[in-house]
Scaffold this motif. Structure first.
Motif, PDB file in Angstrom:
ATOM      1  N   ALA A 151       0.819  -1.204   0.000  1.00 20.58           N
ATOM      2  CA  ALA A 151       0.000   0.000   0.000  1.00 20.58           C
ATOM      3  C   ALA A 151       0.857   1.260   0.000  1.00 20.58           C
ATOM      4  N   TYR A 152       2.066   1.177   0.583  1.00 18.11           N
ATOM      5  CA  TYR A 152       2.919   2.358   0.714  1.00 18.11           C
ATOM      6  C   TYR A 152       4.344   2.033   0.280  1.00 18.11           C
ATOM      7  N   VAL A 153       5.021   3.047  -0.264  1.00 11.78           N
ATOM      8  CA  VAL A 153       6.417   2.911  -0.656  1.00 11.78           C
ATOM      9  C   VAL A 153       7.214   4.084  -0.103  1.00 11.78           C
ATOM     10  N   GLY A 154       8.527   3.881   0.031  1.00 11.68           N
ATOM     11  CA  GLY A 154       9.428   4.953   0.409  1.00 11.68           C
ATOM     12  C   GLY A 154      10.176   5.451  -0.817  1.00 11.68           C
ATOM     13  N   GLY A 200       9.910   3.574   8.975  1.00  9.90           N
ATOM     14  CA  GLY A 200       9.263   4.873   8.917  1.00  9.90           C
ATOM     15  C   GLY A 200       7.760   4.730   9.002  1.00  9.90           C
ATOM     16  N   PRO A 201       7.021   5.767   8.640  1.00  9.40           N
ATOM     17  CA  PRO A 201       5.560   5.691   8.650  1.00  9.40           C
ATOM     18  C   PRO A 201       5.050   4.510   7.833  1.00  9.40           C
ATOM     19  N   ALA A 241       4.763   7.398   0.351  1.00 10.85           N
ATOM     20  CA  ALA A 241       3.639   7.649  -0.544  1.00 10.85           C
ATOM     21  C   ALA A 241       2.731   6.433  -0.638  1.00 10.85           C
ATOM     22  N   ARG A 242       1.440   6.701  -0.758  1.00  9.75           N
ATOM     23  CA  ARG A 242       0.437   5.649  -0.901  1.00  9.75           C
ATOM     24  C   ARG A 242       0.244   5.338  -2.381  1.00  9.75           C
ATOM     25  N   ILE A 255       1.963   5.095  -9.737  1.00 10.53           N
ATOM     26  CA  ILE A 255       1.536   6.432  -9.320  1.00 10.53           C
ATOM     27  C   ILE A 255       1.261   6.358  -7.816  1.00 10.53           C
ATOM     28  N   ALA A 256       1.828   7.300  -7.065  1.00  8.21           N
ATOM     29  CA  ALA A 256       1.665   7.276  -5.612  1.00  8.21           C
ATOM     30  C   ALA A 256       1.477   8.683  -5.072  1.00  8.21           C
ATOM     31  N   GLN A 257       0.683   8.802  -4.015  1.00 13.70           N
ATOM     32  CA  GLN A 257       0.400  10.097  -3.393  1.00 13.70           C
ATOM     33  C   GLN A 257       1.190  10.230  -2.106  1.00 13.70           C
ATOM     34  N   ALA A 258       1.970  11.299  -1.990  1.00 11.29           N
ATOM     35  CA  ALA A 258       2.809  11.516  -0.808  1.00 11.29           C
ATOM     36  C   ALA A 258       1.951  11.784   0.426  1.00 11.29           C
TER      37      ALA A 258
END
Length: 207
Positions: A114-117, A149-150, A165-166, A180-183
Motif C-alpha cells: 500500500a505504501y512505498v518509500g 518509517g511511517p 507515498a500511498r 503512481i503514488a500520493q505523498a
C-alpha cells in the motif's frame, strides 16, 4: 555499474490515415507542382514505423541526465531498487510516478504494498545507489543505514530528501509498470547537492 533499468519503451502511435479532401477548382493540392519548391519536412522524410531498435532507444536515454532515487517497500524482508524515472506528477494532491521492471526481484512486493518509500540521493551516496542497483545484493545489510518509517516503510538515512507515498495506480507499460503514488509524509532535510546518472554512470552536479 549501471542503475536498475526503470523505464518502459513507449509504443509509437500508429500513423493516421487521413481521408482525401476535395480542393476548390484551381487550388493546388498538397504535393502538387505548386509545392515543388518547398523543402520536405522532417516528418515526411522517412516512413513511420512502430518498430524501433531498443539498443538505439537505450542509447538516446543514456544522454539524458537524471536524478537518482531509491524506492523501498516493506515486506517479510524489505525490498528496494535504484530508479532514475522518478517524476513529480501533481502538486494538488502531491503525487509522483516511477517505473519498475516486472522482471526484477522488487516487483512482486511493490505489486502488492500500500505504501512505498522514495529517497532522493545526494552526491555522496554513489555507493548506496550502486548497492540498490546490484542484482543479488543484500541491499539492507551494513553499511546501509536505515530504519522503519511511517506505515512500516523502510527509510534510508542521510538522503537528500524522502517521501512516504500511498500507491494509487500501477499502469502496464511494456516490460515495466508505471507506479503512481500520493505523498503522505516526507522531508527535504539532507544534503542538497544531488547524485545524477548519465552515460551509464553516476555523477555529481558540476557548475
Amino acid at each position: 555499474m549501471t542503475a536498475s533499468p526503470d523505464f518502459g519503451t513507449p509504443a509509437s502511435p500508429a500513423p493516421t490515415q487521413l481521408p482525401a479532401a476535395p480542393y476548390p477548382a484551381g487550388a493546388a493540392s498538397p504535393g502538387s507542382a505548386a509545392d515543388a519548391g518547398s523543402p520536405p519536412s522532417a516528418c515526411s522524410a522517412a516512413p513511420v514505423s512502430d518498430a524501433f531498435d531498443t539498443t538505439a532507444f537505450r542509447s538516446v536515454f543514456r544522454r539524458h541526465a537524471a536524478g537518482v532515487a531509491v524506492i523501498t517497500a516493506p515486506g517479510a524482508r524489505p525490498v528496494g531498487f535504484t530508479a532514475t524515472s522518478l517524476t513529480s506528477v501533481s502538486a494538488e494532491p502531491p503525487m509522483v510516478s516511477f517505473g519498475i521492471s516486472t522482471t526484477g526481484s522488487t516487483w512482486p512486493t511493490v505489486a502488492d504494498v500500500a505504501y512505498v518509500g522514495i529517497h532522493i540521493l545526494g552526491e555522496h551516496q554513489e555507493d548506496l545507489a550502486a548497492t540498490f542497483a546490484r542484482s543479488g545484493a543484500d541491499r539492507f545489510a551494513p553499511p546501509t543505514a536505515w530504519g522503519p518509517g511511517p506505515y512500516g516503510v523502510p527509510l534510508l538515512e542521510d538522503v537528500s530528501a524522502w517521501l512516504v507515498a500511498r500507491v494509487v495506480a500501477r499502469i502496464p507499460a511494456g516490460d515495466h509498470r508505471v507506479v503512481i503514488a500520493q505523498a503522505v509524509a516526507g522531508a527535504p532535510d539532507g544534503p542538497a547537492r544531488p547524485l545524477l546518472y548519465h552515460q551509464g554512470r553516476f555523477n555529481a552536479l558540476r557548475h
